[in-house]
Scaffold this motif. Structure first.
Motif, short mmCIF file in Angstrom:
data_model
loop_
_atom_site.label_atom_id
_atom_site.label_comp_id
_atom_site.label_asym_id
_atom_site.label_seq_id
_atom_site.Cartn_x
_atom_site.Cartn_y
_atom_site.Cartn_z
N ILE A 186 0.88 -1.16 0.00
CA ILE A 186 0.00 0.00 0.00
C ILE A 186 0.92 1.22 0.00
O ILE A 186 1.85 1.30 0.82
N ALA A 187 0.68 2.15 -0.92
CA ALA A 187 1.50 3.36 -1.01
C ALA A 187 0.65 4.57 -0.67
O ALA A 187 -0.58 4.54 -0.79
N THR A 188 1.33 5.65 -0.28
CA THR A 188 0.65 6.90 0.05
C THR A 188 1.16 8.00 -0.87
O THR A 188 2.37 8.19 -1.00
N HIS A 189 0.24 8.70 -1.51
CA HIS A 189 0.60 9.81 -2.40
C HIS A 189 1.22 10.92 -1.55
O HIS A 189 0.68 11.31 -0.52
N SER A 190 2.36 11.45 -1.99
CA SER A 190 3.11 12.42 -1.18
C SER A 190 2.41 13.77 -1.04
O SER A 190 2.65 14.48 -0.07
N TYR A 234 -2.90 4.14 -2.14
CA TYR A 234 -2.91 3.41 -3.40
C TYR A 234 -2.52 1.97 -3.15
O TYR A 234 -1.67 1.68 -2.32
N VAL A 235 -3.13 1.06 -3.89
CA VAL A 235 -2.79 -0.36 -3.83
C VAL A 235 -1.80 -0.63 -4.96
O VAL A 235 -2.05 -0.28 -6.12
N VAL A 236 -0.67 -1.25 -4.61
CA VAL A 236 0.36 -1.63 -5.58
C VAL A 236 0.24 -3.14 -5.76
O VAL A 236 0.34 -3.90 -4.80
N TYR A 237 -0.01 -3.57 -7.00
CA TYR A 237 -0.27 -4.99 -7.23
C TYR A 237 0.29 -5.45 -8.57
O TYR A 237 0.61 -4.66 -9.44
N ARG A 238 0.42 -6.78 -8.71
CA ARG A 238 0.98 -7.38 -9.92
C ARG A 238 0.14 -8.59 -10.30
O ARG A 238 -0.27 -9.37 -9.44
N PRO A 296 -5.92 3.65 -7.00
CA PRO A 296 -6.40 4.24 -5.75
C PRO A 296 -7.18 3.20 -4.93
O PRO A 296 -7.93 2.39 -5.49
N MET A 297 -6.97 3.23 -3.64
CA MET A 297 -7.61 2.26 -2.74
C MET A 297 -9.12 2.22 -2.95
O MET A 297 -9.71 1.14 -3.00
N ASN A 298 -9.76 3.38 -3.10
CA ASN A 298 -11.22 3.39 -3.24
C ASN A 298 -11.68 2.72 -4.54
O ASN A 298 -12.76 2.17 -4.59
#
Length: 76
Positions: free
Chosen positions: A23-27, A33-37, A49-51
């Motif tokens: 999970i990343a956070t916009h600065s 944000y969800v980071v996935y592959r 975006p998480m939502n």
């Protein structure tokens, strides 16, 4: 909103499987944000975006766009 679990496998409503890397956070906005592959050959790293990752779609028998699967990753 459903909880997103890191290093777990999710099924997209269109059928492909994905692993949540982090999970990343916009600065600037602090939006999550969800980071996935994708679990398919040569899959790029994706961010959403998480939502939108946890969005309800009610398609192809799934309530959510991505649904947690009861599959353990060997990357845990």
């Amino acid at each position: 909103m459903q909880e997103v679990k890191i290093k777990r496998i999710y099924k997209h409503y269109k059928g492909d499987l994905y692993i949540v890397e982090d999970i990343a956070t916009h600065s600037e906005t602090l939006e999550k944000y969800v980071v996935y592959r994708g679990l398919y050959e040569n899959s790029p790293l994706w961010v959403r975006p998480m939502n939108l990752f946890t969005d309800k779609v009610n398609k192809n028998g799934q309530i959510y766009r991505f649904e947690l699967q009861n599959i353990k990753s060997n990357r845990e």
